[in-house]
Write an enzyme that holds these catalytic residues in place. Structure first.
Site, PDB file in Angstrom:
ATOM      1  N   GLU A   1       0.834  -1.205   0.000  1.00  0.00           N
ATOM      2  CA  GLU A   1       0.000   0.000   0.000  1.00  0.00           C
ATOM      3  C   GLU A   1       0.868   1.253   0.000  1.00  0.00           C
ATOM      4  O   GLU A   1       1.965   1.265   0.566  1.00  0.00           O
ATOM      5  CB  GLU A   1      -0.940  -0.005   1.206  1.00  0.00           C
ATOM      6  CG  GLU A   1      -2.008  -1.078   1.069  1.00  0.00           C
ATOM      7  CD  GLU A   1      -3.073  -1.019   2.142  1.00  0.00           C
ATOM      8  OE1 GLU A   1      -4.226  -1.328   1.831  1.00  0.00           O
ATOM      9  OE2 GLU A   1      -2.766  -0.671   3.298  1.00  0.00           O
TER      10      GLU A   1
ATOM     11  N   CYS B   1       3.516   8.556   1.065  1.00  0.00           N
ATOM     12  CA  CYS B   1       4.025   7.619   2.073  1.00  0.00           C
ATOM     13  C   CYS B   1       4.193   6.259   1.391  1.00  0.00           C
ATOM     14  O   CYS B   1       3.218   5.685   0.894  1.00  0.00           O
ATOM     15  CB  CYS B   1       3.016   7.545   3.225  1.00  0.00           C
ATOM     16  SG  CYS B   1       3.449   6.325   4.463  1.00  0.00           S
TER      17      CYS B   1
ATOM     18  N   CYS C   1       6.307  -6.867   7.544  1.00  0.00           N
ATOM     19  CA  CYS C   1       7.365  -6.298   8.390  1.00  0.00           C
ATOM     20  C   CYS C   1       7.669  -7.300   9.496  1.00  0.00           C
ATOM     21  O   CYS C   1       6.749  -7.907  10.056  1.00  0.00           O
ATOM     22  CB  CYS C   1       6.894  -4.972   8.988  1.00  0.00           C
ATOM     23  SG  CYS C   1       8.121  -4.227  10.082  1.00  0.00           S
TER      24      CYS C   1
ATOM     25  N   CYS D   1       5.313  -4.321  15.758  1.00  0.00           N
ATOM     26  CA  CYS D   1       4.862  -3.363  16.774  1.00  0.00           C
ATOM     27  C   CYS D   1       3.372  -3.611  17.044  1.00  0.00           C
ATOM     28  O   CYS D   1       2.590  -3.826  16.107  1.00  0.00           O
ATOM     29  CB  CYS D   1       5.073  -1.926  16.290  1.00  0.00           C
ATOM     30  SG  CYS D   1       6.784  -1.586  15.852  1.00  0.00           S
TER      31      CYS D   1
ATOM     32  N   CYS E   1       0.444  -1.776  15.127  1.00  0.00           N
ATOM     33  CA  CYS E   1       0.630  -1.602  13.693  1.00  0.00           C
ATOM     34  C   CYS E   1       0.155  -2.824  12.914  1.00  0.00           C
ATOM     35  O   CYS E   1       0.596  -3.946  13.177  1.00  0.00           O
ATOM     36  CB  CYS E   1       2.111  -1.347  13.412  1.00  0.00           C
ATOM     37  SG  CYS E   1       2.484  -1.282  11.660  1.00  0.00           S
TER      38      CYS E   1
ATOM     39  N   GLY F   1       6.699  -1.926   6.327  1.00  0.00           N
ATOM     40  CA  GLY F   1       8.085  -2.389   6.399  1.00  0.00           C
ATOM     41  C   GLY F   1       9.010  -1.441   7.129  1.00  0.00           C
ATOM     42  O   GLY F   1       8.672  -0.284   7.390  1.00  0.00           O
TER      43      GLY F   1
ATOM     44  N   SER G   1      10.791   6.067  15.387  1.00  0.00           N
ATOM     45  CA  SER G   1       9.541   5.749  16.091  1.00  0.00           C
ATOM     46  C   SER G   1       9.879   5.365  17.524  1.00  0.00           C
ATOM     47  O   SER G   1      10.446   4.295  17.751  1.00  0.00           O
ATOM     48  CB  SER G   1       8.832   4.580  15.400  1.00  0.00           C
ATOM     49  OG  SER G   1       8.501   4.939  14.091  1.00  0.00           O
TER      50      SER G   1
ATOM     51  N   CYS H   1      -0.962   6.175  10.052  1.00  0.00           N
ATOM     52  CA  CYS H   1       0.207   5.476  10.576  1.00  0.00           C
ATOM     53  C   CYS H   1      -0.227   4.171  11.233  1.00  0.00           C
ATOM     54  O   CYS H   1      -1.137   4.155  12.055  1.00  0.00           O
ATOM     55  CB  CYS H   1       0.885   6.317  11.650  1.00  0.00           C
ATOM     56  SG  CYS H   1       1.751   7.686  10.955  1.00  0.00           S
TER      57      CYS H   1
HETATM   58  S1  SF4 Z   1       5.443   0.390  12.936  1.00  0.00           S
HETATM   59 FE1  SF4 Z   1       6.935   0.094  11.276  1.00  0.00          FE
HETATM   60  S2  SF4 Z   1       8.468  -1.268  12.188  1.00  0.00           S
HETATM   61 FE2  SF4 Z   1       6.666  -1.418  13.504  1.00  0.00          FE
HETATM   62  S3  SF4 Z   1       5.542  -3.188  12.672  1.00  0.00           S
HETATM   63 FE3  SF4 Z   1       4.730  -1.342  11.673  1.00  0.00          FE
HETATM   64  S4  SF4 Z   1       5.866  -1.191   9.750  1.00  0.00           S
HETATM   65 FE4  SF4 Z   1       7.013  -2.568  11.118  1.00  0.00          FE
END
Ligand code: SF4
Length: 326
Positions: free
Chosen positions: A74, A89, A96, A100, A103, A143, A198, A317
């Site tokens: 995406e 973006c 990934c 997190c 996410c 990612g 982050s 995000c």
């Molecule tokens: S915030 Fe970034 S590093 Fe963390 S799981 Fe999502 S894509 Fe991966």
């Protein structure tokens, strides 16, 4: 491919690909026909296939692209109408590995790295959509950019190249979840590209509870790497901090964050949590976020409290994922 062609041909091809953004060798009119045929025999155009688009022109728009091996990624265009600027973006991997908690992108692990061509391709598709190159590019999609370091850096150089998309280095932001070796390498690149980290927590314990990367590179090590980066490059890091109700959003925690960030100049981006189905955290009340923001501001830390742009579209995000939009 060694073909004894003069060097200026490479410049011409580069310009056709990234400056004029053609999608076939036949369109490269200043190349001799035999060279066009030779190129077509050895290379293919891997255009990204747009499977779905959501959002309307002038608003945040999300694209689901299919890659040549059917994997999905995406990409999001985020307009700032008042400033007449567009930010794209982009994703650097399919999935990934960092998982997190808040996410969606990292819930199923990493499938593969994107090539530099696939990364740049997202910006080219956005440029087609916008009718011109975007003003800013952020590596904040699916990612971890430093987990695909070489392809990401190659794509940065293509995006920034005067004969390519010619996007200013300061208009490109690479965002990491805290991959310390990546930050150390990035410090040596001698580029003016922005770095964003982050952080999302004011201490080790909270960070470890939502970001498994903290077990590999604890916050203390991360902050040392950030201090060394700032000293080496003279560049200011932006720390991303997602505000999550009753987890990391109190004034005491804002003060803890101030202590952590006191040692070098930096910026902080506060991001209200955008909901994802896998995480039951909530976005704090507006007053709580304001109080957090004010505590940082009072400590003279340059802070922005962001709108969660694209939340309704699941384009904010942490909401991107490698599958069809539900
Ligand atoms: S915030 Fe970034 S590093 Fe963390 S799981 Fe999502 S894509 Fe991966």
């Amino acid at each position: 491919m060694q073909q004894g062609q003069p060097a200026f041909r490479a410049k011409q091809i580069f310009d056709w690909l990234y400056g004029k953004r053609v999608s076939s060798f036949d369109e490269m009119k200043n190349l001799p026909v035999p060279l066009r045929a030779l190129l077509a025999d050895h290379f293919v155009f891997h255009d990204l296939e747009t499977l779905e688009t959501s959002g309307s022109m002038g608003e945040t728009r999300k694209f689901l692209f299919q890659l040549s091996d059917q994997e999905l990624i995406e990409t999001v265009i985020i307009p700032a109408p008042r400033r007449k600027k567009n930010t794209v973006c982009i994703s650097g991997q399919v999935g990934c590995r960092f998982g997190c908690a808040f996410c969606a992108s990292g819930q199923k692990g990493v499938v593969r790295n994107l090539t530099a061509g696939e990364i740049v391709g997202q910006v080219m598709e956005a440029a087609k959509e916008l009718g011109g190159r975007p003003d800013n590019v952020v590596f904040m999609g699916i990612g971890e950019p430093f987990d695909n370091y070489d392809a990401v850096m190659k794509s940065v150089r293509i995006l920034n190249h005067p004969d390519g998309l010619n996007i200013g280095a300061r208009k490109i932001t690479v965002s990491t979840c805290g991959v310390v070796p990546g930050i150390e390498r990035f410090a040596e690149e001698g580029l003016q590209v922005e770095l964003s980290v982050s952080l999302h927590a004011p201490n080790e314990q909270i960070r470890s509870s939502i970001m498994p990367v903290n077990e590999t590179w604890p916050m203390a090590e991360l902050m040392d790497a950030c201090a060394a980066y700032t000293e080496k490059t003279n560049r200011i890091i932006t720390f991303e901090y997602t505000l999550i109700k009753d987890l990391n959003d109190s004034v005491e925690q804002a003060r803890e964050l101030v202590q952590l960030l006191r040692r070098f100049p930096c910026r902080v981006n506060l991001i209200p949590l955008s909901p994802v189905e896998e995480f039951d955290g909530e976005c704090p009340e507006t007053e709580t976020m304001q109080a957090f923001f004010q505590t940082l501001e009072n400590a003279h830390i340059n802070t922005t409290l962001r709108d969660s742009k694209g939340s309704k579209l699941k384009a904010a995000c942490g909401q991107l994922r490698s599958r069809r939009i539900d």
